[in-house]
Write an enzyme that holds these catalytic residues in place. Structure first.
Site, mmCIF file in Angstrom:
data_model
loop_
_atom_site.group_PDB
_atom_site.id
_atom_site.type_symbol
_atom_site.label_atom_id
_atom_site.label_comp_id
_atom_site.label_asym_id
_atom_site.label_seq_id
_atom_site.Cartn_x
_atom_site.Cartn_y
_atom_site.Cartn_z
ATOM 1 N N GLU A 71 15.315 -20.963 -61.174
ATOM 2 C CA GLU A 71 15.060 -20.251 -60.009
ATOM 3 C C GLU A 71 15.812 -18.979 -59.948
ATOM 4 O O GLU A 71 17.119 -19.030 -60.151
ATOM 5 C CB GLU A 71 15.784 -21.440 -59.093
ATOM 6 C CG GLU A 71 14.973 -22.821 -58.927
ATOM 7 C CD GLU A 71 15.577 -23.834 -58.137
ATOM 8 O OE1 GLU A 71 15.038 -24.408 -57.251
ATOM 9 O OE2 GLU A 71 16.921 -24.260 -58.466
ATOM 10 N N ASN A 117 16.851 -28.532 -56.656
ATOM 11 C CA ASN A 117 17.997 -29.466 -56.182
ATOM 12 C C ASN A 117 17.843 -30.079 -55.018
ATOM 13 O O ASN A 117 18.489 -31.405 -54.527
ATOM 14 C CB ASN A 117 19.393 -28.904 -56.419
ATOM 15 C CG ASN A 117 19.737 -28.825 -57.874
ATOM 16 O OD1 ASN A 117 19.237 -29.661 -58.756
ATOM 17 N ND2 ASN A 117 20.681 -28.001 -58.244
#
Ligand SMILES: NC(=O)c1ccc[n+]([C@@H]2O[C@H](COP(=O)([O-])OP(=O)(O)OC[C@H]3O[C@@H](n4cnc5c(N)ncnc54)[C@H](O)[C@@H]3O)[C@@H](O)[C@H]2O)c1
Length: 310
Positions: A151, A190
């Site tokens: 990311e 996440n």
């Protein structure tokens, strides 16, 4: 990139450095702890050997990768001539800030500084930075040598050039980078994982099924598909009208817990943290943990190869 430096040789840093070395870019792995570097070198060697044993890498490629990797406890020498510094030190903001101050005094302002932070925002990371425009987050996933996702998060001042260079280098090292449009806690992956884990804890607490069954419901159910199509494309395949009903009917029944259930807190209080201590949701013997880790890495290596070939 002519040279890359990875700072912090722990769980994440060694895997990141390995990927860089495997595309034949000179990489220095720096740590303040000599023992951590020794362990990292040995882990990288055994990871590469595993790839050779699984016939995913030639013996010569393994040796070439190792030749592109250097270990160091000298920060100044480690970053000399580096175009990209990837920070993977402990998740403590004051440690990261201290390191960035040292780095900014050692490298020219063009050097990109990337953080592997899991939790800090770009705003927090760049507080006090002399050149916030060269900072970016590159959030890898454990084991970083095998999991493709990275990311990439930009700050308000990060330049387009830094973002483009970072995205392109992540692709060069065989990763699937995604660029976030917003600097949000937990980034994307996440947040998705946390939503699922919260519900898994809830289902276990409620006794809806045992732990093995709940895990299997993911690995052999939606998780089996997710390696191919993510939840949004899955919604398209299922039909948005169907998914409207699924969300509207189920959402009111889903866990809204903002704390972990009591049984998790009790396990923590009793020192049962999972594989770290051999007791967690499951019980492990130390040889089973090692076998499971090897099995996981072999599985991920082959999954990676399968995904590349499709
Ligand atoms: N472990 C994961 O699954 C995971 C996943 C994604 C991101 N992250 C993030 O990656 C970063 C590193 O996590 P980790 O799990 O690899 O940590 P770790 O504890 O395994 O390793 C950290 C390493 O950094 C070294 N270190 C500490 N301070 C240093 C300094 N000032 N200069 C140089 N080296 C220093 C330590 O000696 C240690 O070897 C953290 O920001 C963490 O949040 C971790």
């Amino acid at each position: 990139m002519k040279k890359v430096t990875v700072i912090g040789s722990g769980v994440m840093g060694h895997g990141i450095a390995q990927r860089v070395a495997q595309v034949k870019v000179p990489v220095v792995l720096f740590d303040i702890n000599e023992e951590s570097l020794v362990k990292a070198k040995s882990l990288i060697e055994s990871n590469l050997t595993m790839q050779v044993n699984e016939q995913l890498l030639g013996e010569q490629e393994k040796e070439e990768a190792l030749a592109f990797l250097n270990m160091s406890t000298d920060l100044e020498a480690s970053v000399q001539g580096s175009e990209l510094v990837i920070e993977a030190i402990s998740e403590k903001l004051e440690l990261k800030h201290g390191l960035y101050r040292s780095l900014e005094s050692l490298v020219p302002k063009e050097t990109v500084i990337a953080s592997n932070t899991s939790t800090f925002s770009m705003k927090e990371l760049t507080e006090g930075a002399a050149h916030p425009e060269r900072f970016v987050v590159t959030h890898f996933f454990n084991p970083a040598q095998f999991v493709p996702l990275v990311e990439v998060v930009k700050g308000a001042q990060t330049t387009e050039h830094v973002v483009n260079e970072t995205m392109s280098f992540m692709k060069q090292i065989g990763k699937s980078p995604i660029l976030l449009n917003k600097d949000i806690p937990g980034f994307v992956a996440n947040r998705l994982q946390a939503a699922l884990v919260r519900e898994a804890f809830y289902l276990l607490e409620e006794g809806v099924a045992d732990a093995r069954s709940i895990d299997l419901a993911v690995t052999d159910g939606p998780g089996f598909r997710w390696g191919f199509a993510g939840p949004l494309e899955t919604a398209d395949f299922g039909g948005l009208d169907i998914w409207k009903s699924v969300v509207e009917n189920l959402a009111p029944t889903l866990s809204e817990n903002t704390k972990v259930p009591d049984f998790i807190q009790t396990a923590i209080d009793e020192g049962n943290l999972g594989t770290k201590t051999t007791e967690g949701i499951y019980s492990y013997s130390s040889d089973i943990i090692q076998d499971r880790l090897v099995e996981r890495d072999q599985y991920l290596m082959h999954l990676g190869k399968l995904k590349q070939s499709t």
